[in-house]
Design an enzyme around this catalytic site. Structure first.
Site, PDB file in Angstrom:
ATOM      1  CE  LYS A   1      -2.181  -1.117   3.853  1.00 37.49           C
ATOM      2  NZ  LYS A   1      -1.542  -2.416   4.176  1.00 37.49           N
TER       3      LYS A   1
ATOM      4  NE  ARG B   1      -5.356  -1.464   9.303  1.00 37.94           N
ATOM      5  CZ  ARG B   1      -4.179  -0.971   8.954  1.00 37.94           C
ATOM      6  NH1 ARG B   1      -4.087   0.056   8.146  1.00 37.94           N
ATOM      7  NH2 ARG B   1      -3.084  -1.528   9.394  1.00 37.94           N
TER       8      ARG B   1
ATOM      9  NE  ARG C   1       1.334  -5.180  10.915  1.00 37.51           N
ATOM     10  CZ  ARG C   1       2.545  -5.115  10.352  1.00 37.51           C
ATOM     11  NH1 ARG C   1       3.579  -5.715  10.907  1.00 37.51           N
ATOM     12  NH2 ARG C   1       2.714  -4.428   9.235  1.00 37.51           N
TER      13      ARG C   1
HETATM   14  P1  AP5 Z   1       4.736  -1.644   1.966  1.00 40.60           P
HETATM   15  O1  AP5 Z   1       4.541  -0.806   0.763  1.00 40.60           O
HETATM   16  O2  AP5 Z   1       5.359  -1.054   3.159  1.00 40.60           O
HETATM   17  O3  AP5 Z   1       3.356  -2.380   2.359  1.00 40.60           O
HETATM   18  P2  AP5 Z   1       2.124  -1.870   3.206  1.00 40.60           P
HETATM   19  O4  AP5 Z   1       0.918  -2.525   2.615  1.00 40.60           O
HETATM   20  O5  AP5 Z   1       2.149  -0.389   3.318  1.00 40.60           O
HETATM   21  O6  AP5 Z   1       2.476  -2.577   4.599  1.00 40.60           O
HETATM   22  P3  AP5 Z   1       2.351  -2.016   6.074  1.00 40.60           P
HETATM   23  O7  AP5 Z   1       3.159  -2.972   6.921  1.00 40.60           O
HETATM   24  O8  AP5 Z   1       2.651  -0.587   6.160  1.00 40.60           O
HETATM   25  O9  AP5 Z   1       0.831  -2.290   6.331  1.00 40.60           O
HETATM   26  P4  AP5 Z   1       0.011  -2.239   7.617  1.00 40.60           P
HETATM   27  O10 AP5 Z   1      -1.356  -2.237   7.088  1.00 40.60           O
HETATM   28  O11 AP5 Z   1       0.329  -3.345   8.575  1.00 40.60           O
HETATM   29  O12 AP5 Z   1       0.559  -0.971   8.392  1.00 40.60           O
HETATM   30  P5  AP5 Z   1      -0.001   0.446   8.741  1.00 40.60           P
HETATM   31  O13 AP5 Z   1       1.139   1.347   8.846  1.00 40.60           O
HETATM   32  O14 AP5 Z   1      -1.138   0.812   7.867  1.00 40.60           O
HETATM   33  O15 AP5 Z   1       5.579  -2.926   1.492  1.00 40.60           O
HETATM   34  C1  AP5 Z   1       6.046  -3.889   2.422  1.00 40.60           C
HETATM   35  C2  AP5 Z   1       7.444  -4.369   2.002  1.00 40.60           C
HETATM   36  O16 AP5 Z   1       7.349  -5.090   0.774  1.00 40.60           O
HETATM   37  C3  AP5 Z   1       8.444  -3.234   1.752  1.00 40.60           C
HETATM   38  O17 AP5 Z   1       9.711  -3.629   2.172  1.00 40.60           O
HETATM   39  C4  AP5 Z   1       8.404  -3.054   0.220  1.00 40.60           C
HETATM   40  O18 AP5 Z   1       9.606  -2.539  -0.284  1.00 40.60           O
HETATM   41  C5  AP5 Z   1       8.116  -4.463  -0.252  1.00 40.60           C
HETATM   42  N1  AP5 Z   1       7.296  -4.514  -1.475  1.00 40.60           N
HETATM   43  C6  AP5 Z   1       6.214  -3.738  -1.766  1.00 40.60           C
HETATM   44  N2  AP5 Z   1       5.688  -4.103  -2.951  1.00 40.60           N
HETATM   45  C7  AP5 Z   1       6.441  -5.160  -3.403  1.00 40.60           C
HETATM   46  C8  AP5 Z   1       6.375  -5.990  -4.586  1.00 40.60           C
HETATM   47  N3  AP5 Z   1       5.432  -5.812  -5.520  1.00 40.60           N
HETATM   48  N4  AP5 Z   1       7.306  -6.968  -4.706  1.00 40.60           N
HETATM   49  C9  AP5 Z   1       8.262  -7.155  -3.763  1.00 40.60           C
HETATM   50  N5  AP5 Z   1       8.383  -6.406  -2.645  1.00 40.60           N
HETATM   51  C10 AP5 Z   1       7.468  -5.431  -2.458  1.00 40.60           C
HETATM   52  O19 AP5 Z   1      -0.608   0.190  10.200  1.00 40.60           O
HETATM   53  C11 AP5 Z   1       0.218  -0.100  11.304  1.00 40.60           C
HETATM   54  C12 AP5 Z   1      -0.618  -0.120  12.566  1.00 40.60           C
HETATM   55  O20 AP5 Z   1      -1.156   1.197  12.804  1.00 40.60           O
HETATM   56  C13 AP5 Z   1      -1.843  -1.046  12.551  1.00 40.60           C
HETATM   57  O21 AP5 Z   1      -1.521  -2.368  12.909  1.00 40.60           O
HETATM   58  C14 AP5 Z   1      -2.749  -0.357  13.583  1.00 40.60           C
HETATM   59  O22 AP5 Z   1      -2.342  -0.647  14.895  1.00 40.60           O
HETATM   60  C15 AP5 Z   1      -2.481   1.131  13.324  1.00 40.60           C
HETATM   61  N6  AP5 Z   1      -3.395   1.700  12.318  1.00 40.60           N
HETATM   62  C16 AP5 Z   1      -3.064   2.218  11.095  1.00 40.60           C
HETATM   63  N7  AP5 Z   1      -4.166   2.633  10.445  1.00 40.60           N
HETATM   64  C17 AP5 Z   1      -5.213   2.363  11.267  1.00 40.60           C
HETATM   65  C18 AP5 Z   1      -6.622   2.546  11.142  1.00 40.60           C
HETATM   66  N8  AP5 Z   1      -7.173   3.065  10.036  1.00 40.60           N
HETATM   67  N9  AP5 Z   1      -7.399   2.152  12.187  1.00 40.60           N
HETATM   68  C19 AP5 Z   1      -6.869   1.637  13.322  1.00 40.60           C
HETATM   69  N10 AP5 Z   1      -5.553   1.428  13.497  1.00 40.60           N
HETATM   70  C20 AP5 Z   1      -4.732   1.788  12.476  1.00 40.60           C
HETATM   71 MG    MG Z   2       2.243   0.990   4.926  1.00 34.75          MG
END
Ligand code: AP5
Ligand code: MG
Length: 192
Positions: A13, A88, A146
């Site tokens: 994402k 979410r 998660r």
């Molecule tokens: P990346 O692009 O970082 O993936 P992502 O989907 O953004 O993963 P996140 O870990 O950020 O998702 P998340 O939903 O757990 O975290 P968030 O910060 O939203 O890619 C991942 C890796 O893969 C990278 O190393 C990248 O280089 C690699 N990659 C990408 N595409 C690739 C491809 N095509 N091929 C190979 N490699 C690739 O949330 C974190 C926490 O915050 C949650 O657990 C929760 O506690 C809280 N939170 C956030 N939003 C909310 C909400 N709306 N409501 C309640 N709590 C929330």
């Molecule tokens: Mg992210």
């Protein structure tokens, strides 16, 4: 153009949002990034959110909806925005609809990045090494949590947007460039 990007943790994402921001000049609204910057700045929200994020659970809808409501009215969102990691759950999706209605705005398109679980563990393992374990939730154990939360709480928003005819699925397991190209093609077809 107002876009929602949905996908499990590690589906790309954040990576894909950056491409879309560059191509279309819209704002990226990542609730995860906003919460992490609140933690770094030791704000009240940051203090409340830290242990929740570290455990892989969801931060309260109240906090999240307040953050988005403030952010969405900023100047850089006028041209459009991409929501990365929000909504979410169904309650956040409904809260977003109400918020947008008041502002006379709407979501134009929802893109779901589809993945198999095994690849997510590999990606998070790689990212945790690359970033020197910058994210405390990038462990196998917290990723499992998660993913559980994603299945139970986030997945139900997919039919919610399917029923509104807004949902497009993109295979998130292809290369970064291919995924970006496939998203771009969909966005060009919608052409808003
Ligand atoms: P990346 O692009 O970082 O993936 P992502 O989907 O953004 O993963 P996140 O870990 O950020 O998702 P998340 O939903 O757990 O975290 P968030 O910060 O939203 O890619 C991942 C890796 O893969 C990278 O190393 C990248 O280089 C690699 N990659 C990408 N595409 C690739 C491809 N095509 N091929 C190979 N490699 C690739 O949330 C974190 C926490 O915050 C949650 O657990 C929760 O506690 C809280 N939170 C956030 N939003 C909310 C909400 N709306 N409501 C309640 N709590 C929330
Ligand atoms: Mg992210």
């Amino acid at each position: 153009m107002n876009i929602i990007l949905i996908g499990p943790p590690g589906s790309g994402k954040g990576t894909q949002s950056k491409f879309i921001v560059k191509k279309f000049g819209i704002a990226q609204l990542s609730t995860g990034d906003m919460l992490r910057s609140n933690i770094a700045l030791k704000t009240e929200i940051g203090k409340k959110a830290k242990s929740i994020i570290d455990s892989g659970e969801l931060v309260s809808d109240e906090i999240i909806l307040d953050i988005i409501a403030d952010r969405i009215e900023e100047q850089d969102c006028l041209k459009g925005f991409i929501l990365d990691g929000f909504p979410r759950n169904i309650n956040q999706a409904k809260g977003l609809d109400k918020m947008l209605q008041k502002l006379n705005k709407k979501i134009d398109i929802v893109i779901e990045l589809t993945m198999v679980e095994k690849d997510l563990f590999n990606r998070i393992r790689t990212r945790s090494k690359e970033t020197k374990f910058a994210r405390a939730d990038d462990t196998e154990e917290v990723l499992k949590k998660r993913l559980e939360i994603y299945e139970m709480q986030t997945k139900p928003i997919i039919p919610y947007y399917e029923n509104k005819n807004l949902l497009h699925k993109v295979n998130g397991m292809e290369s970064v460039e291919n995924v970006a190209e496939n998203i771009y093609e969909i966005l060009m077809k919608v052409n808003i």
